[in-house]
Write a protein that holds these residues in place. Structure first.
Motif, PDB file in Angstrom:
ATOM      1  N   LYS A 187      -8.597  -1.253   2.598  1.00  0.00           N
ATOM      2  CA  LYS A 187      -7.395  -1.600   1.812  1.00  0.00           C
ATOM      3  C   LYS A 187      -7.453  -3.105   1.610  1.00  0.00           C
ATOM      4  O   LYS A 187      -7.356  -3.874   2.566  1.00  0.00           O
ATOM      5  N   ASP A 188      -7.627  -3.530   0.355  1.00  0.00           N
ATOM      6  CA  ASP A 188      -7.803  -4.951   0.095  1.00  0.00           C
ATOM      7  C   ASP A 188      -7.351  -5.225  -1.337  1.00  0.00           C
ATOM      8  O   ASP A 188      -7.754  -4.520  -2.258  1.00  0.00           O
ATOM      9  N   THR A 189      -6.535  -6.264  -1.509  1.00  0.00           N
ATOM     10  CA  THR A 189      -5.988  -6.547  -2.853  1.00  0.00           C
ATOM     11  C   THR A 189      -7.100  -6.816  -3.874  1.00  0.00           C
ATOM     12  O   THR A 189      -6.940  -6.530  -5.051  1.00  0.00           O
ATOM     13  N   ARG A 190      -8.258  -7.334  -3.418  1.00  0.00           N
ATOM     14  CA  ARG A 190      -9.340  -7.658  -4.359  1.00  0.00           C
ATOM     15  C   ARG A 190      -9.908  -6.420  -5.057  1.00  0.00           C
ATOM     16  O   ARG A 190     -10.464  -6.521  -6.134  1.00  0.00           O
ATOM     17  N   ILE A 191      -9.779  -5.255  -4.410  1.00  0.00           N
ATOM     18  CA  ILE A 191     -10.364  -4.055  -5.034  1.00  0.00           C
ATOM     19  C   ILE A 191      -9.304  -2.994  -5.340  1.00  0.00           C
ATOM     20  O   ILE A 191      -9.624  -1.895  -5.774  1.00  0.00           O
ATOM     21  N   HIS A 197     -10.677   4.821  -4.798  1.00  0.00           N
ATOM     22  CA  HIS A 197      -9.263   4.564  -4.485  1.00  0.00           C
ATOM     23  C   HIS A 197      -9.036   4.408  -2.987  1.00  0.00           C
ATOM     24  O   HIS A 197      -7.999   3.924  -2.556  1.00  0.00           O
ATOM     25  N   TRP A 198     -10.024   4.816  -2.153  1.00  0.00           N
ATOM     26  CA  TRP A 198      -9.840   4.618  -0.694  1.00  0.00           C
ATOM     27  C   TRP A 198     -10.711   3.491  -0.147  1.00  0.00           C
ATOM     28  O   TRP A 198     -10.643   3.151   1.018  1.00  0.00           O
ATOM     29  N   GLY A 199     -11.574   2.899  -0.969  1.00  0.00           N
ATOM     30  CA  GLY A 199     -12.409   1.818  -0.451  1.00  0.00           C
ATOM     31  C   GLY A 199     -13.714   1.673  -1.201  1.00  0.00           C
ATOM     32  O   GLY A 199     -13.732   1.432  -2.403  1.00  0.00           O
TER      33      GLY A 199
END
Length: 405
Positions: A196-200, A229-231
């Motif tokens: 979970k990361d705002t960059r992706i 959507h999960w990483g």
């Protein structure tokens, strides 16, 4: 009720069918049965390769082919000299299944349907009078003088030679452990990373050729990386998951992933490129267009993550912003929290200890007339048709050693 056979194969998957067919083709007099615990056979074949069945890989040199196996590299060298990918293609052609090579080396039936492989196997077992018995869950194994006794939930079978092709089946591993075989505990081998990361966050479906590394380890890989959507997923990530199966399990799938979105370009080289771009594109807006070979949406996201706003021009970039951007491009740090199974292609590292198997015959070193083929042993590969190739090769060797002994 006691049913007698020359050979019993436990497990109705790819390795089991291939072994049975090759045995009876070599010696039609042998009475062979396949026991499958489920209601249907060849389930993994059905769903493999998105329902197309990735039969093998167009890598024809044994010493190159072994490099795709995180576990089994050393042991498979001899077997691949006996039966390699080229032999697989020839075998299927001889049985009226034509294969084709895709750009990435993966090989599929020309029909693009796994049903082709299933029909081929089922047709051959009927033709060769191999009995396929479903709903037979093995409860116990007993090794007598010159015979094996196999007890299922329905009946008792006896045979002279027993072949285990049950893949990652904990119940069977337990039975083998009770017979003094060592089982290397199974851990998942092909999986994607939960991040979970705002960059992706909103970049689902974006793909780039990247170099990935697990921070603080020697684990690294290159290849297409797909944002989901999960990483993160894609060949590069799956390669890393296969080679790092044990290490990542020990870390409980909590680690930092270092991503170089420019693959083999270093931080210093990226810095040089960015300085040149600052000169050349002085009046242009930085975030608008990716100057590198990856998607604009990803570029825009990394620009924002470098504390550069959407209206900043190249000429106005500070040294700090350039450094940030070079860092994001070549050494993005992403926290991984957990894993997800890659489609339905669940592969495990683990199984019968390779030191307890004779790889010239695939026979157990502890019990005479007990053979193994496929994923039941501690062999696994990265994605791309390699796990099936191990099933064909080991199945062929079992059949060969049974019919020539």
């Amino acid at each position: 009720m006691n049913s007698n056979y020359d050979i019993i194969i436990v497990g109705g998957g790819a390795a089991g069918f291939f072994t049975a067919i090759n045995i009876v083709e070599s010696n039609p007099k042998l009475k062979v049965a396949i026991l499958e615990r489920g209601k249907t056979v060849l389930e993994k074949v059905r769903i493999s390769g998105g329902g197309r069945c990735n039969v093998t890989h167009a890598c024809f040199v044994p010493n190159d082919l072994v490099k795709f196996y995180p576990r089994g590299e050393k042991e498979l060298r001899g077997p691949f000299h006996q039966f390699c990918s080229g032999d697989t293609i020839e075998w299927f052609e001889k049985h009226d299944v034509e294969l084709k090579i895709e750009d990435d080396g993966r090989m599929f039936p020309t029909t693009d349907s796994s049903q082709t492989i299933i029909d081929c196997f089922l047709g051959l077992t009927q033709k060769l009078k191999i009995e396929v018995l479903t709903g037979q869950s093995v409860q116990s194994l007993f090794h007598g003088d010159n015979y094996w006794k196999v007890e299922t939930n329905h009946e008792t079978f006896s045979c002279q030679k027993l072949v285990m092709t049950t893949g990652s089946n904990p119940k069977i591993w337990e039975l083998l452990e009770n017979m003094n075989h060592t089982i290397i505990p199974p851990v998942p081998s092909l999986f994607t990373f939960n991040i979970k990361d705002t960059r992706i966050k909103d970049l689902m479906g974006v793909s780039a050729f990247a170099h990935v590394k697990v921070k603080g380890t020697k684990l690294e890989a290159s290849g297409p990386l797909l944002i989901t959507h999960w990483g993160m997923s894609g060949p590069g990530i799956l390669r890393l998951s296969a080679w790092g199966a044990r290490i990542l399990a020990e870390k409980k799938y909590q680690f930092v992933l270092e991503v170089n979105w420019l693959n083999d370009i270093t931080f210093d080289e990226a810095m040089e490129s960015l300085k040149e771009l600052k000169q050349e594109h002085a009046k242009k807006i930085v975030s608008k267009k990716s100057p590198f070979e990856f998607p604009n949406r990803l570029w825009e996201s990394l620009v924002l993550a470098s504390a550069i706003d959407t209206e900043t021009k190249w000429a106005d970039l500070t040294k700090m912003q350039l450094t940030n951007l070079a860092n994001q491009l070549t050494n993005g740090q992403f926290q991984v929290n957990g894993k997800s199974t890659f489609k339905e292609e669940f592969v495990t590292a683990g199984g019968v200890d390779l030191r307890e198997i004779n790889f010239k015959t695939m026979e157990s070193k502890l019990h005479e007339n007990l053979f193994f083929a496929g994923e039941i042993v501690n062999i696994d590969a990265i994605t791309g048709g390699f796990n099936f190739q191990n099933a064909w090769t080991s199945g062929f060797i079992v059949a060969n050693s049974i019919t020539t002994s």
